[in-house]
Design a protein around this motif. Structure first.
Motif, mmCIF file in Angstrom:
data_model
loop_
_atom_site.group_PDB
_atom_site.id
_atom_site.type_symbol
_atom_site.label_atom_id
_atom_site.label_comp_id
_atom_site.label_asym_id
_atom_site.label_seq_id
_atom_site.Cartn_x
_atom_site.Cartn_y
_atom_site.Cartn_z
ATOM 1 N N LEU A 1 29.931 54.300 60.740
ATOM 2 C CA LEU A 1 29.801 53.131 59.881
ATOM 3 C C LEU A 1 29.121 52.018 60.656
ATOM 4 N N VAL B 1 34.103 53.387 50.560
ATOM 5 C CA VAL B 1 33.389 52.913 51.748
ATOM 6 C C VAL B 1 32.012 52.371 51.360
ATOM 7 N N CYS C 1 33.568 47.426 58.356
ATOM 8 C CA CYS C 1 34.688 48.279 58.731
ATOM 9 C C CYS C 1 35.008 48.042 60.201
ATOM 10 N N GLN D 1 38.941 52.835 61.419
ATOM 11 C CA GLN D 1 39.092 53.881 60.414
ATOM 12 C C GLN D 1 39.813 55.078 60.999
ATOM 13 N N PRO E 1 35.952 59.830 56.357
ATOM 14 C CA PRO E 1 37.036 58.853 56.481
ATOM 15 C C PRO E 1 38.235 59.194 55.613
ATOM 16 N N VAL F 1 40.454 53.366 55.789
ATOM 17 C CA VAL F 1 39.491 52.411 56.338
ATOM 18 C C VAL F 1 40.049 50.997 56.246
ATOM 19 N N TYR G 1 38.784 47.100 56.310
ATOM 20 C CA TYR G 1 37.566 46.313 56.131
ATOM 21 C C TYR G 1 37.859 44.815 56.187
ATOM 22 N N TYR H 1 40.971 42.316 59.437
ATOM 23 C CA TYR H 1 40.897 43.162 58.246
ATOM 24 C C TYR H 1 41.549 42.446 57.070
ATOM 25 N N THR I 1 32.707 50.063 64.793
ATOM 26 C CA THR I 1 33.923 50.576 64.162
ATOM 27 C C THR I 1 34.686 51.498 65.112
ATOM 28 N N SER J 1 37.145 54.463 65.599
ATOM 29 C CA SER J 1 37.573 55.624 64.821
ATOM 30 C C SER J 1 38.741 56.322 65.507
#
Length: 317
Positions: free
Chosen positions: A3, A168, A179, A182, A190, A193, A195, A202, A286, A288
């Motif tokens: 992302l 997404v 993002c 995630q 994903p 997530v 955001y 977030y 992002t 992960s």
């Protein structure tokens, strides 16, 4: 799934505004938010009660609406300016404008790919404290309540969704959100997530709905000033007979200290505190988390209870 976020894109959404919550037990839900979380009732009509967190500059924070089943109603997003409202509404392609929402308006109505209803607005009534909650400091919306969890503001909304990839694309391409973290499956797609639409780490969270249902809620979250208030909230909820689902523990994702309870209507409520953690980098990459990493559990605390992965509102078989 990688992302990316364009740091040059104009941020037309300022923050998440008020939220509507459906409850089959309106008065009991109202008492929970007022007595245990320290919101203040500011208005009511035939089917709903409007509540305000003590440092929300807007006239109301949460609207509880009487319904047969629990769940989430509209989530309102405030645009950064009147011009931003026009740009965002045109990009989203809103088809209906409501001008009868209390304290807001006009509101451009639309839905995310999963069917959760959202409203985009700019004009807003600011909160006017009265003699009962007038603050000593003029840069504070209302006086510190000094009871229960003393939640300061609404923090985020966590939805369940049947199609995370579609969500997404909507969040990134349409809302212009970024993002920050995630959870990814073994195939790289994903599963959940986090955001940000404004300046917080977030604001909107979407988690895959294991039932395949659409339009459901995982939880809404309120921020406290300190971790101590979350610990106190656990005692307060214990005495009040409120169901404590899990916590206090600390999430690895977003590093949030948390407590999850179920309000009397059945909706999951999180009390959260992320300390001083901010994401200041305009080119943030992002983070992960893999399934194997998530299997290790929280940053610290007890193992996540099974209902955290299965309970959502409205409840489905």
């Amino acid at each position: 799934m990688t992302l990316t976020h364009d740091p040059d894109r104009r941020r037309d959404i300022a923050h998440v505004g008020p939220v509507e919550l459906y409850t089959p037990a309106l008065e009991k839900s109202r008492d929970f938010f007022v007595d245990q979380l320290a919101l203040r009732e500011v208005h009511r009509d035939a089917e709903s009660v409007y509540l305000h967190t003590w440092d929300d500059y807007q006239s109301w924070t949460l609207r509880l609406i009487q319904r047969d089943r629990a769940g989430v109603g509209r989530t309102y997003l405030r645009a950064a300016s009147p011009e931003a409202l026009d740009r965002a509404a045109a990009l989203i392609g809103t088809t209906r404008v409501a001008d009868d929402v209390r304290g807001l308006g006009p509101v451009h109505l639309f839905a995310d790919p999963d069917g959760h209803e959202l409203g985009l607005y700019y004009d807003v009534d600011w909160y006017a404290a009265d003699d009962a909650d007038r603050p000593a400091l003029k840069n504070q919306a209302a006086a510190y309540p000094g009871r229960g969890a003393n939640v300061r503001r609404l923090d985020h909304v966590n939805y369940l969704t049947a199609d995370v990839p579609a969500t997404v694309a909507f969040l990134s391409d349409v809302l212009g959100a970024r993002c920050t973290e995630q959870i990814v499956k073994d195939d790289g797609s994903p599963q959940a997530v986090w955001y940000s639409v404004g300046q917080k780490t977030y604001d909107l969270v979407y988690t895959e709905d294991w039932t395949g249902s659409r339009g459901r809620l995982h939880h809404i979250a309120f921020a406290t000033d300190t971790r101590e208030e979350i610990l106190r909230a656990a005692d307060v909820c214990l005495d009040a007979g409120v169901h404590i689902e899990t916590g206090p523990h600390k999430h690895a994702i977003q590093q949030t200290f948390f407590l999850y309870v179920w309000e009397p209507g059945g909706n999951r409520i999180e009390l959260c505190n992320a300390g001083a953690r901010l994401i200041l980098a305009p080119d943030w990459k992002t983070i992960s988390w893999t399934a194997a990493e998530r299997a290790k559990g929280q940053a610290w605390g007890l193992k996540t209870i099974e209902t955290f992965h299965t309970h959502g509102t409205p409840v489905v078989p």
